[in-house]
Write a protein that holds these residues in place. Structure first.
Motif, mmCIF file in Angstrom:
data_model
loop_
_atom_site.group_PDB
_atom_site.id
_atom_site.type_symbol
_atom_site.label_atom_id
_atom_site.label_comp_id
_atom_site.label_asym_id
_atom_site.label_seq_id
_atom_site.Cartn_x
_atom_site.Cartn_y
_atom_site.Cartn_z
ATOM 1 N N SER A 12 -30.407 -2.593 -38.934
ATOM 2 C CA SER A 12 -30.853 -3.655 -39.846
ATOM 3 C C SER A 12 -30.817 -5.050 -39.228
ATOM 4 N N ASP B 32 -24.086 13.864 -34.472
ATOM 5 C CA ASP B 32 -23.495 13.060 -35.549
ATOM 6 C C ASP B 32 -21.994 13.296 -35.487
ATOM 7 N N SER C 78 -25.832 6.856 -49.189
ATOM 8 C CA SER C 78 -25.896 7.152 -47.767
ATOM 9 C C SER C 78 -25.672 8.641 -47.565
ATOM 10 N N GLY C 79 -25.841 9.083 -46.310
ATOM 11 C CA GLY C 79 -25.600 10.476 -45.976
ATOM 12 C C GLY C 79 -26.856 11.318 -46.004
ATOM 13 N N PRO D 231 -36.932 0.191 -40.477
ATOM 14 C CA PRO D 231 -37.696 0.477 -41.698
ATOM 15 C C PRO D 231 -37.146 -0.339 -42.855
ATOM 16 N N GLY E 153 -27.789 10.438 -41.014
ATOM 17 C CA GLY E 153 -27.499 10.057 -42.395
ATOM 18 C C GLY E 153 -28.782 9.833 -43.176
ATOM 19 N N LEU E 154 -28.730 8.888 -44.101
ATOM 20 C CA LEU E 154 -29.899 8.618 -44.949
ATOM 21 C C LEU E 154 -31.159 8.375 -44.110
ATOM 22 N N ILE E 155 -31.072 7.448 -43.151
ATOM 23 C CA ILE E 155 -32.276 7.025 -42.423
ATOM 24 C C ILE E 155 -32.647 8.053 -41.332
ATOM 25 N N GLN F 276 -22.502 0.993 -33.693
ATOM 26 C CA GLN F 276 -22.547 2.274 -32.968
ATOM 27 C C GLN F 276 -23.849 2.424 -32.177
ATOM 28 N N THR G 275 -27.451 5.241 -36.280
ATOM 29 C CA THR G 275 -26.064 5.066 -36.744
ATOM 30 C C THR G 275 -25.912 3.616 -37.230
ATOM 31 N N ALA H 34 -36.811 -0.062 -45.948
ATOM 32 C CA ALA H 34 -36.638 0.740 -47.162
ATOM 33 C C ALA H 34 -35.343 1.488 -47.000
ATOM 34 N N GLY H 35 -34.755 1.874 -48.094
ATOM 35 C CA GLY H 35 -33.501 2.595 -48.012
ATOM 36 C C GLY H 35 -32.926 2.777 -49.380
ATOM 37 N N SER H 36 -31.605 2.735 -49.441
ATOM 38 C CA SER H 36 -30.938 2.994 -50.716
ATOM 39 C C SER H 36 -29.494 2.549 -50.617
ATOM 40 N N VAL I 65 -33.005 2.074 -35.634
ATOM 41 C CA VAL I 65 -33.409 1.737 -37.012
ATOM 42 C C VAL I 65 -32.495 0.661 -37.598
HETATM 43 N N1 LIG Z 1 -29.339 2.382 -45.861
HETATM 44 C C1 LIG Z 1 -30.400 1.620 -45.810
HETATM 45 O O1 LIG Z 1 -30.926 1.221 -46.852
HETATM 46 C C2 LIG Z 1 -30.974 1.259 -44.477
HETATM 47 C C3 LIG Z 1 -32.329 0.875 -44.399
HETATM 48 C C4 LIG Z 1 -32.863 0.565 -43.152
HETATM 49 C C5 LIG Z 1 -32.077 0.615 -42.005
HETATM 50 N N2 LIG Z 1 -30.767 0.983 -42.121
HETATM 51 C C6 LIG Z 1 -29.973 1.069 -40.887
HETATM 52 O O2 LIG Z 1 -29.987 2.432 -40.524
HETATM 53 C C7 LIG Z 1 -28.774 2.800 -39.857
HETATM 54 C C8 LIG Z 1 -28.190 4.034 -40.533
HETATM 55 O O3 LIG Z 1 -27.974 3.761 -41.899
HETATM 56 P P1 LIG Z 1 -27.887 4.925 -42.975
HETATM 57 O O4 LIG Z 1 -28.168 4.305 -44.287
HETATM 58 O O5 LIG Z 1 -28.674 6.105 -42.520
HETATM 59 O O6 LIG Z 1 -26.339 5.247 -42.901
HETATM 60 P P2 LIG Z 1 -25.618 6.651 -43.192
HETATM 61 O O7 LIG Z 1 -24.186 6.331 -43.379
HETATM 62 O O8 LIG Z 1 -26.337 7.385 -44.256
HETATM 63 O O9 LIG Z 1 -25.822 7.435 -41.824
HETATM 64 C C9 LIG Z 1 -25.204 7.087 -40.616
HETATM 65 C C10 LIG Z 1 -24.875 8.387 -39.899
HETATM 66 O O10 LIG Z 1 -24.383 8.070 -38.603
HETATM 67 C C11 LIG Z 1 -23.262 8.904 -38.340
HETATM 68 N N3 LIG Z 1 -22.463 8.220 -37.314
HETATM 69 C C12 LIG Z 1 -21.642 7.149 -37.455
HETATM 70 N N4 LIG Z 1 -21.142 6.787 -36.265
HETATM 71 C C13 LIG Z 1 -21.651 7.646 -35.348
HETATM 72 C C14 LIG Z 1 -21.521 7.781 -33.951
HETATM 73 N N5 LIG Z 1 -20.763 6.948 -33.237
HETATM 74 N N6 LIG Z 1 -22.205 8.777 -33.337
HETATM 75 C C15 LIG Z 1 -22.984 9.640 -34.044
HETATM 76 N N7 LIG Z 1 -23.142 9.570 -35.378
HETATM 77 C C16 LIG Z 1 -22.486 8.579 -36.017
HETATM 78 C C17 LIG Z 1 -22.589 9.077 -39.664
HETATM 79 O O11 LIG Z 1 -21.766 10.241 -39.697
HETATM 80 C C18 LIG Z 1 -23.801 9.215 -40.603
HETATM 81 O O12 LIG Z 1 -24.239 10.547 -40.724
HETATM 82 C C19 LIG Z 1 -27.900 1.560 -39.896
HETATM 83 O O13 LIG Z 1 -27.952 0.919 -38.656
HETATM 84 C C20 LIG Z 1 -28.512 0.682 -40.975
HETATM 85 O O14 LIG Z 1 -28.284 -0.670 -40.715
HETATM 86 C C21 LIG Z 1 -30.210 1.331 -43.316
#
Ligand SMILES: NC(=O)c1ccc[n+]([C@@H]2O[C@H](COP(=O)([O-])OP(=O)(O)OC[C@H]3O[C@@H](n4cnc5c(N)ncnc54)[C@H](O)[C@@H]3O)[C@@H](O)[C@H]2O)c1
Ligand SMILES: O=C(O)C(=O)C[C@]1(C(=O)O)C=C[C@@H](O)C=C1
Length: 284
Positions: free
Chosen positions: A98, A35, A129-130, A122, A12-14, A74, A70, A124-126, A96
């Motif tokens: 939180s 994924d 998502s995706g 990290p 996803g995003l991260i 997860q 994830t 940083a983020g937003s 990664v």
């Molecule tokens: N969004 C933020 O700002 C941010 C910043 C730092 C850390 N994080 C952490 O990073 C992690 C991911 O966040 P994100 O923002 O990338 O979310 P996201 O929703 O953009 O991406 C998560 C991805 O994981 C996939 N997924 C979900 N369950 C799964 C599984 N069981 N097996 C395989 N793939 C699976 C989803 O389809 C999706 O593509 C989280 O743990 C979050 O706490 C997020």
């Protein structure tokens, strides 16, 4: 060990931002990924963000570094899955997520002795998502927390070298200190933003006027209320005790404002904004 192959679970995003950064600096490193969303994997292959999709976890035995990206619940589930596999000796697993205490506890119980676990986060983020929202420069100049399970400098350096293109500021921290810190500066603000939006929505439920009339103040205070509910409910579930305490202290502060208003205490109200402005002005 020179990193030749990286496996990322969750693109996803991260996860996809890290994949993009790794590919940009080291195009020769093979990135494999899994994924649960098939469209995400199609997007990743067609945009050359990764080299190969992993259908069967047996195929990650050649990975030097495994990145779990994830939602936090997860990540913990995946640590259970990984404990059943014979991973490459000397491999590094990082995440990664939180929150860090629950993940480190699972890693301590599950990660094989021939493998190193380094918790990561990290800062940083937003609210988006995706995979499509990911960017190679998403983390530029941000802090990146590292919470090693057992200090292993060589492996920490290897991970930092893999993620050099992110241009982050590395920050080593203990899991409990991390969760308290981000509880206050990230999780509590997300709760406040979400409750403010919901309270406002309720306030206007029977009125012609509504949130659409809001300007910069409301919009900048509540941007993060657009974040993914699945991700945030998982974060809160793994930082409950700390957040209950931080919420109680915040509620106390709100009560003091209410009291100052009731008492017409202009000085107290002035001080509220004066102190906040002084602190906020120091943050760039
Ligand atoms: N969004 C933020 O700002 C941010 C910043 C730092 C850390 N994080 C952490 O990073 C992690 C991911 O966040 P994100 O923002 O990338 O979310 P996201 O929703 O953009 O991406 C998560 C991805 O994981 C996939 N997924 C979900 N369950 C799964 C599984 N069981 N097996 C395989 N793939 C699976 C989803 O389809 C999706 O593509 C989280 O743990 C979050 O706490 C997020
Ligand atoms: O910028 C945002 O939208 C974010 O919410 C990023 C943010 C945060 O600052 O709270 C969200 C969760 C993370 O674990 C780290 C960063």
């Amino acid at each position: 060990m020179e990193t030749k192959e990286v496996f990322i679970n969750g693109l996803g995003l991260i996860g996809s931002s890290l994949a993009r950064a790794i590919k940009k600096r080291n195009p020769e490193i093979i990135i494999t990924a899994a994924d649960t969303n098939k469209n995400t994997l199609k997007y990743a292959i067609s945009n050359k963000i990764i080299d190969k999709v992993v259908e069967n976890l047996e195929n990650i035995k050649t990975a030097d570094i495994i990145i779990l990206a994830t939602p936090v619940d997860q990540i913990i589930k995946m640590l259970h899955e990984l404990s059943k596999l014979q991973l490459k000796s000397g491999a590094i697993i990082t995440d990664v997520g939180s929150t860090k205490q629950a993940i480190l506890k699972a890693a301590e119980e599950l990660v094989q002795p021939s493998v190193t676990f380094i918790g990561g986060h990290p800062m940083a983020g937003s609210h988006e998502s995706g995979i499509a929202a990911g960017r190679a420069d998403l983390f530029a100049n941000a802090f990146y927390f590292l919470v090693p399970l057992k200090t292993k400098n060589k492996q920490i350096k290897e991970l930092q070298s893999l993620l050099q293109e992110t241009n982050v500021k590395w920050f080593e921290i203990e899991a409990d200190t991390h969760d308290k810190l981000v509880g206050q500066i990230s999780h509590l603000p997300h709760i406040i933003a979400a409750t403010l939006v919901n309270r406002t929505e309720n306030e206007f439920a029977d009125s012609k006027l509504g949130m659409e009339l809001a300007a910069g103040g409301f919009k900048s205070t509540t941007r993060i209320a657009s974040s993914d509910p699945a991700m945030w409910s998982a974060i809160l579930k793994t930082n409950t005790t700390i957040l209950i305490d931080q919420l109680a202290k915040y509620q106390q502060q709100l009560s003091e404002v209410q009291e100052a208003l009731s008492n017409g205490d202009q000085e107290q109200l002035y001080n509220l904004f004066f102190q906040a402005k002084n602190s906020r002005d120091k943050l760039n």
